[in-house]
Design an enzyme around this catalytic site. Structure first.
Site, mmCIF file in Angstrom:
data_model
loop_
_atom_site.group_PDB
_atom_site.id
_atom_site.type_symbol
_atom_site.label_atom_id
_atom_site.label_comp_id
_atom_site.label_asym_id
_atom_site.label_seq_id
_atom_site.Cartn_x
_atom_site.Cartn_y
_atom_site.Cartn_z
ATOM 1 N N ASP A 317 0.806 -1.254 -0.069
ATOM 2 C CA ASP A 317 -0.039 -0.060 -0.009
ATOM 3 C C ASP A 317 0.980 1.242 -0.021
ATOM 4 O OD1 ASP A 317 -2.259 1.632 0.228
ATOM 5 O OD2 ASP A 317 -1.911 1.583 2.495
ATOM 6 N N HIS A 420 -6.725 -22.368 -11.519
ATOM 7 C CA HIS A 420 -7.218 -24.001 -11.394
ATOM 8 C C HIS A 420 -6.862 -24.653 -12.944
ATOM 9 C CE1 HIS A 420 -8.657 -27.452 -9.346
ATOM 10 N NE2 HIS A 420 -9.808 -26.857 -9.045
ATOM 11 N N ASP A 424 -3.902 -28.050 -8.998
ATOM 12 C CA ASP A 424 -5.042 -28.383 -8.562
ATOM 13 C C ASP A 424 -5.102 -28.171 -6.859
ATOM 14 O OD1 ASP A 424 -3.332 -30.456 -7.498
ATOM 15 O OD2 ASP A 424 -3.161 -31.611 -9.266
HETATM 16 N N1 COA Z 1 -1.571 -8.818 11.524
HETATM 17 C C1 COA Z 1 -1.235 -7.903 12.678
HETATM 18 N N2 COA Z 1 -0.371 -6.890 12.494
HETATM 19 C C2 COA Z 1 0.352 -6.989 11.558
HETATM 20 C C3 COA Z 1 0.354 -7.934 10.564
HETATM 21 C C4 COA Z 1 -0.680 -8.829 10.441
HETATM 22 N N3 COA Z 1 -0.956 -9.730 9.725
HETATM 23 N N4 COA Z 1 1.274 -7.620 9.514
HETATM 24 C C5 COA Z 1 1.713 -6.794 9.793
HETATM 25 N N5 COA Z 1 1.483 -6.231 11.291
HETATM 26 C C6 COA Z 1 1.968 -5.267 12.056
HETATM 27 C C7 COA Z 1 3.484 -5.072 11.947
HETATM 28 O O1 COA Z 1 3.907 -5.977 12.964
HETATM 29 C C8 COA Z 1 3.741 -3.495 12.180
HETATM 30 O O2 COA Z 1 3.585 -3.416 13.599
HETATM 31 P P1 COA Z 1 4.829 -2.975 14.534
HETATM 32 O O3 COA Z 1 5.339 -1.699 14.009
HETATM 33 O O4 COA Z 1 4.165 -2.919 15.888
HETATM 34 O O5 COA Z 1 5.807 -4.150 14.450
HETATM 35 C C9 COA Z 1 2.770 -2.908 11.506
HETATM 36 O O6 COA Z 1 1.671 -3.908 11.278
HETATM 37 C C10 COA Z 1 3.104 -2.237 10.438
HETATM 38 O O7 COA Z 1 3.695 -3.262 9.538
HETATM 39 P P2 COA Z 1 4.376 -2.711 8.255
HETATM 40 O O8 COA Z 1 5.351 -1.671 8.776
HETATM 41 O O9 COA Z 1 3.627 -2.278 7.232
HETATM 42 O O10 COA Z 1 5.523 -3.871 7.902
HETATM 43 P P3 COA Z 1 5.038 -5.252 7.401
HETATM 44 O O11 COA Z 1 6.540 -5.828 6.793
HETATM 45 O O12 COA Z 1 4.360 -6.256 8.178
HETATM 46 O O13 COA Z 1 4.252 -5.122 5.833
HETATM 47 C C11 COA Z 1 3.916 -4.409 3.992
HETATM 48 C C12 COA Z 1 4.997 -4.716 4.838
HETATM 49 C C13 COA Z 1 4.465 -3.780 2.495
HETATM 50 C C14 COA Z 1 3.068 -5.827 3.497
HETATM 51 C C15 COA Z 1 2.650 -3.512 4.279
HETATM 52 O O14 COA Z 1 3.386 -2.453 4.700
HETATM 53 C C16 COA Z 1 1.583 -3.190 3.207
HETATM 54 O O15 COA Z 1 1.627 -2.334 2.429
HETATM 55 N N6 COA Z 1 0.174 -4.094 3.458
HETATM 56 C C17 COA Z 1 -0.783 -3.713 2.741
HETATM 57 C C18 COA Z 1 -0.836 -4.751 1.762
HETATM 58 C C19 COA Z 1 -2.118 -4.563 0.712
HETATM 59 O O16 COA Z 1 -2.284 -3.482 0.429
HETATM 60 N N7 COA Z 1 -2.819 -5.434 0.233
HETATM 61 C C20 COA Z 1 -3.619 -5.515 -0.476
HETATM 62 C C21 COA Z 1 -3.586 -5.786 -2.000
HETATM 63 S S1 COA Z 1 -5.300 -5.762 -2.981
#
Ligand code: COA
Length: 449
Positions: A317, A420, A424
């Site tokens: 994001d 798919h 599988d």
């Molecule tokens: N559940 C709970 N907390 C979570 C988590 C999860 N699944 N994943 C990450 N966090 C926490 C992290 O531990 C961090 O907390 P902290 O600073 O206290 O340690 C916080 O959320 C922010 O995490 P972030 O800095 O974003 O790091 P990351 O390595 O976990 O994630 C990305 C990196 C790039 C995946 C993330 O920033 C991102 O952009 N996510 C959105 C993806 C998206 O848009 N997907 C939809 C596609 S259609």
């Protein structure tokens, strides 16, 4: 364009154009035969099957001198915003697009008159015999003036009426503002952040897509164009794929504890180690055993390419929207290497720009929506890839332990989408089982099993 980058580019240009070869000579004459070529600088393949992009920002105008790696323009695909840099030293003679035009891969973006000997896509050549030229070392006041001029011109984007830096353009976009309605108070009419904020304040933040105030009594019709048009196209392609979705829950209690225990290492290396590097490594280990999940196809669906490298795309994001930068060769990387690379890509995402190589060549993708929220998500496959996994938010929930006692556990939901036609259900279930085993017993991650 960041201010820092502008300044360094400016100084590079300044050094190139102002430093004479022999500082002891006050005046010198040189005469040389210069082969100039007007070359078409084409938009090169930026990967991920992207055929067209939208031109979001020009960093140059006709008549500008550029050197290699100078920023030319910012383009936007449905996956990322990419800064295109020059391959040549020379002078821009033509911009082929206006802002928000669609530019096609392999077609010209700009023409550059260059003195390089290379013969790539030359459209016109001319050989000139330079007349003897008198060069003078400039006084410090003149030099200072030159720097100021260069700094000023660096911020000017012509061939469009709107002059502003990308962050201002983004601010306007986030507020659905039409920049042409805003009067720029910066130099040469440049629209400043303050101008946008003032406009919003004066209009109480009520804006429409066209920038005018919303008439709530009327429906609004808008052509689907630019970024949205590409998004429509790619997502329509994606949904031709017969997806099947496989979901499970994974206990991340031990992994969360391990991550806490690595805080000191993380701080020592100035690298944030989130849960993501572990997910990425676990996926790569499982891909070794199930290579079809790391395969891609050709457009006609006549071949499957089993990729030896695990180039894992991370849904991110960013300020400019969804991007999927790629961590390359994960099969050869340790957890800390992956964390470093992820940190670098997150930083690039925050700056709003990736190198074309950062978003190229993905073979499998992971989307972790958990940092924002949400428990379940059905991820959409990006062709030519065949699979993607998505993770939800970690929640502490009651679960039974082996003695049937209720204990609190950190639980995360995983959903995997696969094509798919090629993968599988049993293969995907086995892949996710292997992924899960490593995450629930993180010691396995370090054994590469
Ligand atoms: N559940 C709970 N907390 C979570 C988590 C999860 N699944 N994943 C990450 N966090 C926490 C992290 O531990 C961090 O907390 P902290 O600073 O206290 O340690 C916080 O959320 C922010 O995490 P972030 O800095 O974003 O790091 P990351 O390595 O976990 O994630 C990305 C990196 C790039 C995946 C993330 O920033 C991102 O952009 N996510 C959105 C993806 C998206 O848009 N997907 C939809 C596609 S259609």
């Amino acid at each position: 364009m960041s201010h820092t980058r502008s300044i360094s580019t400016v100084f590079y240009k300044f050094l190139k154009t102002n430093l004479t070869t022999n500082s002891s000579t006050i005046k010198h004459i040189h005469s040389s035969r210069l082969l100039e070529k007007n070359v078409a600088f084409n938009l090169s393949d930026i990967g991920e099957g992207i055929r067209e992009v939208i031109v979001k920002e020009w960093y140059v105008k006709e008549g500008d001198k550029v050197v290699q790696f100078d920023n030319i323009c910012e383009v936007q695909s449905d996956k990322a915003s990419v800064t295109i840099t020059s391959r040549y030293d020379g002078t821009i003679t033509k911009l082929h697009h206006n802002i928000d035009d669609v530019a096609l891969v392999g077609k010209p973006l700009v023409n550059i008159e260059t003195d390089e000997a290379e013969d790539t896509g030359a459209v016109e050549k001319k050989s000139t015999l330079e007349t003897p030229k008198l060069e003078t070392i400039k006084s410090s006041t003149e030099i200072k003036k030159d720097i100021n001029n260069l700094v000023e011109t660096e911020f000017i984007h012509t061939n469009c009426d709107i002059i502003c830096i990308p962050s201002v353009r983004r601010l306007a976009k986030e507020n659905n503002l039409n920049l042409s309605l805003i009067k720029g108070t910066g130099k040469h009419g440049r629209i400043l952040k303050e101008d946008v904020l003032k406009y919003l304040e004066n209009n109480n933040g009520e804006t429409s897509h066209s920038g005018s105030l919303v008439d709530e009594k009327q429906d609004l019709e808008e052509a689907i164009s630019g970024f949205q048009r590409i998004m429509v196209k790619t997502m329509t392609e994606s949904l031709k794929i017969p997806h099947f979705v496989y979901s499970d829950e994974i206990t991340v209690t031990k992994l969360s504890d391990l991550r806490q225990s690595l805080k000191a290492i993380s701080e020592l290396n100035e690298t944030k180690i989130s849960l993501m590097p572990f997910f990425i490594k676990a996926a790569s280990n499982a891909l070794k055993k199930y290579p079809i999940i790391n395969a891609t196809t050709d457009q006609n669906l006549e071949k499957i390419y089993y990729k030896k490298n695990h180039n894992i795309g991370i849904a991110m994001d960013t300020k400019a929207g969804l991007a999927v930068p790629v961590i390359k060769n994960v099969e050869n990387l340790g957890i800390l290497d992956i964390a470093r690379e992820l940190n670098r890509l997150v930083k690039s995402g925050k700056n709003g720009s990736f190198a074309p190589s950062d978003i190229r060549g993905g073979t499998f993708s992971i989307s972790n929506i958990g940092s924002i929220g949400g428990t379940y998500m059905m991820p959409v496959i990006t062709p030519p890839q065949l699979a993607i996994i998505a993770l939800g938010t970690t929640k502490v929930l009651p679960r039974f332990d082996k003695d049937m006692k209720v204990v609190p556990e950190s639980i995360i939901n995983i959903s995997a989408s696969a094509d798919h036609r090629f993968i599988d259900g049993a293969t995907m279930a086995n892949f996710i089982e292997m992924f899960k085993r490593q995450i629930e017993n993180p010691n396995l991650l370090f054994l590469n099993v």
